[in-house]
Design a protein around this motif. Structure first.
Motif, mmCIF file in Angstrom:
data_model
loop_
_atom_site.group_PDB
_atom_site.id
_atom_site.type_symbol
_atom_site.label_atom_id
_atom_site.label_comp_id
_atom_site.label_asym_id
_atom_site.label_seq_id
_atom_site.Cartn_x
_atom_site.Cartn_y
_atom_site.Cartn_z
ATOM 1 N N ILE A 57 6.942 -8.718 -5.160
ATOM 2 C CA ILE A 57 5.488 -8.784 -5.136
ATOM 3 C C ILE A 57 5.034 -7.343 -5.263
ATOM 4 O O ILE A 57 5.469 -6.492 -4.486
ATOM 5 C CB ILE A 57 4.972 -9.411 -3.829
ATOM 6 N N PHE A 58 4.181 -7.053 -6.257
ATOM 7 C CA PHE A 58 3.842 -5.654 -6.484
ATOM 8 C C PHE A 58 2.384 -5.469 -6.897
ATOM 9 O O PHE A 58 1.718 -6.404 -7.341
ATOM 10 C CB PHE A 58 4.777 -5.025 -7.518
ATOM 11 N N ASP A 59 1.931 -4.254 -6.727
ATOM 12 C CA ASP A 59 0.584 -3.844 -7.108
ATOM 13 C C ASP A 59 0.689 -3.174 -8.472
ATOM 14 O O ASP A 59 1.339 -2.142 -8.617
ATOM 15 C CB ASP A 59 0.044 -2.864 -6.059
ATOM 16 N N MET A 60 0.026 -3.744 -9.467
ATOM 17 C CA MET A 60 0.155 -3.231 -10.828
ATOM 18 C C MET A 60 -0.537 -1.889 -11.036
ATOM 19 O O MET A 60 -0.371 -1.274 -12.088
ATOM 20 C CB MET A 60 -0.319 -4.260 -11.848
ATOM 21 N N ASP A 61 -1.266 -1.407 -10.059
ATOM 22 C CA ASP A 61 -1.791 -0.042 -10.142
ATOM 23 C C ASP A 61 -0.724 0.977 -9.759
ATOM 24 O O ASP A 61 -0.827 2.147 -10.098
ATOM 25 C CB ASP A 61 -3.019 0.134 -9.245
ATOM 26 N N GLN A 62 0.311 0.524 -9.037
ATOM 27 C CA GLN A 62 1.383 1.427 -8.612
ATOM 28 C C GLN A 62 2.669 1.196 -9.407
ATOM 29 O O GLN A 62 3.356 2.142 -9.769
ATOM 30 C CB GLN A 62 1.654 1.241 -7.114
ATOM 31 N N VAL A 112 0.840 -1.204 0.000
ATOM 32 C CA VAL A 112 0.000 0.000 0.000
ATOM 33 C C VAL A 112 0.871 1.248 0.000
ATOM 34 O O VAL A 112 0.626 2.193 -0.743
ATOM 35 C CB VAL A 112 -0.967 -0.002 1.208
ATOM 36 N N LYS A 113 1.921 1.234 0.813
ATOM 37 C CA LYS A 113 2.780 2.416 0.981
ATOM 38 C C LYS A 113 3.683 2.672 -0.223
ATOM 39 O O LYS A 113 3.768 3.790 -0.713
ATOM 40 C CB LYS A 113 3.632 2.246 2.240
ATOM 41 N N GLN A 114 4.389 1.613 -0.694
ATOM 42 C CA GLN A 114 5.410 1.837 -1.734
ATOM 43 C C GLN A 114 5.109 1.122 -3.046
ATOM 44 O O GLN A 114 5.825 1.312 -4.018
ATOM 45 C CB GLN A 114 6.793 1.448 -1.209
ATOM 46 N N GLY A 115 4.095 0.261 -3.057
ATOM 47 C CA GLY A 115 3.701 -0.413 -4.284
ATOM 48 C C GLY A 115 4.313 -1.782 -4.485
ATOM 49 O O GLY A 115 3.942 -2.496 -5.409
ATOM 50 N N TYR A 116 5.230 -2.191 -3.626
ATOM 51 C CA TYR A 116 5.932 -3.461 -3.788
ATOM 52 C C TYR A 116 6.542 -3.904 -2.460
ATOM 53 O O TYR A 116 6.635 -3.125 -1.517
ATOM 54 C CB TYR A 116 7.053 -3.334 -4.833
ATOM 55 N N VAL A 117 6.986 -5.167 -2.436
ATOM 56 C CA VAL A 117 7.738 -5.702 -1.310
ATOM 57 C C VAL A 117 8.821 -6.614 -1.880
ATOM 58 O O VAL A 117 8.604 -7.305 -2.879
ATOM 59 C CB VAL A 117 6.818 -6.429 -0.293
#
Length: 127
Positions: free
Chosen positions: A89-94, A34-39
């Protein structure tokens, strides 16, 4: 009668390592996304184990789905110069594309991206 394919799938399940993921670990990964878009393994060192990282990606995706968060969580392994293979692992919206994820992971880990595209690399190997 079971099919050979079903037997192979069952064998894979039986040999797949069982990993434990605490609620705190899943929450930490979700908060970072949520914070940076990935881990990455810089955030969670256990991600050095590629199989463990894959399982964490599944857990985080399920976490967001259960929250109806509308996030598209993606897990990817990338190879870097020198033979390092790492996960993100990432959020493709970010982090919009796999290429962006490759660059971000390389930047975070300090790894050099291998130059050339897959077609060029395959051409060099086969010719």
């Amino acid at each position: 009668m079971a099919t050979k394919s079903a037997d192979k799938d069952k064998d894979k399940e039986a040999t797949k390592p069982a990993f434990e993921y605490t609620d705190e670990m899943i929450q930490k990964a979700a908060d970072l996304i949520v914070k940076q878009g990935y881990v990455t393994r810089k955030d969670i060192p256990e991600m050095k184990d590629l199989d463990w990282a894959y399982g964490l990606g599944e857990k985080v995706d399920k976490y967001f789905n259960n929250k109806n968060a509308g996030r598209y969580i993606y897990h990817e392994d990338f190879d870097y110069a020198g033979g390092d293979i790492a996960d993100i692992i990432f959020d493709m919206d970010q982090v919009k594309t796999r290429t962006d994820a490759l660059k971000k992971l390389g930047e975070v880990l300090g790894d050099k991206i291998i130059d050339g595209n897959l077609d060029e690399i395959e051409h060099d190997i086969t010719n």
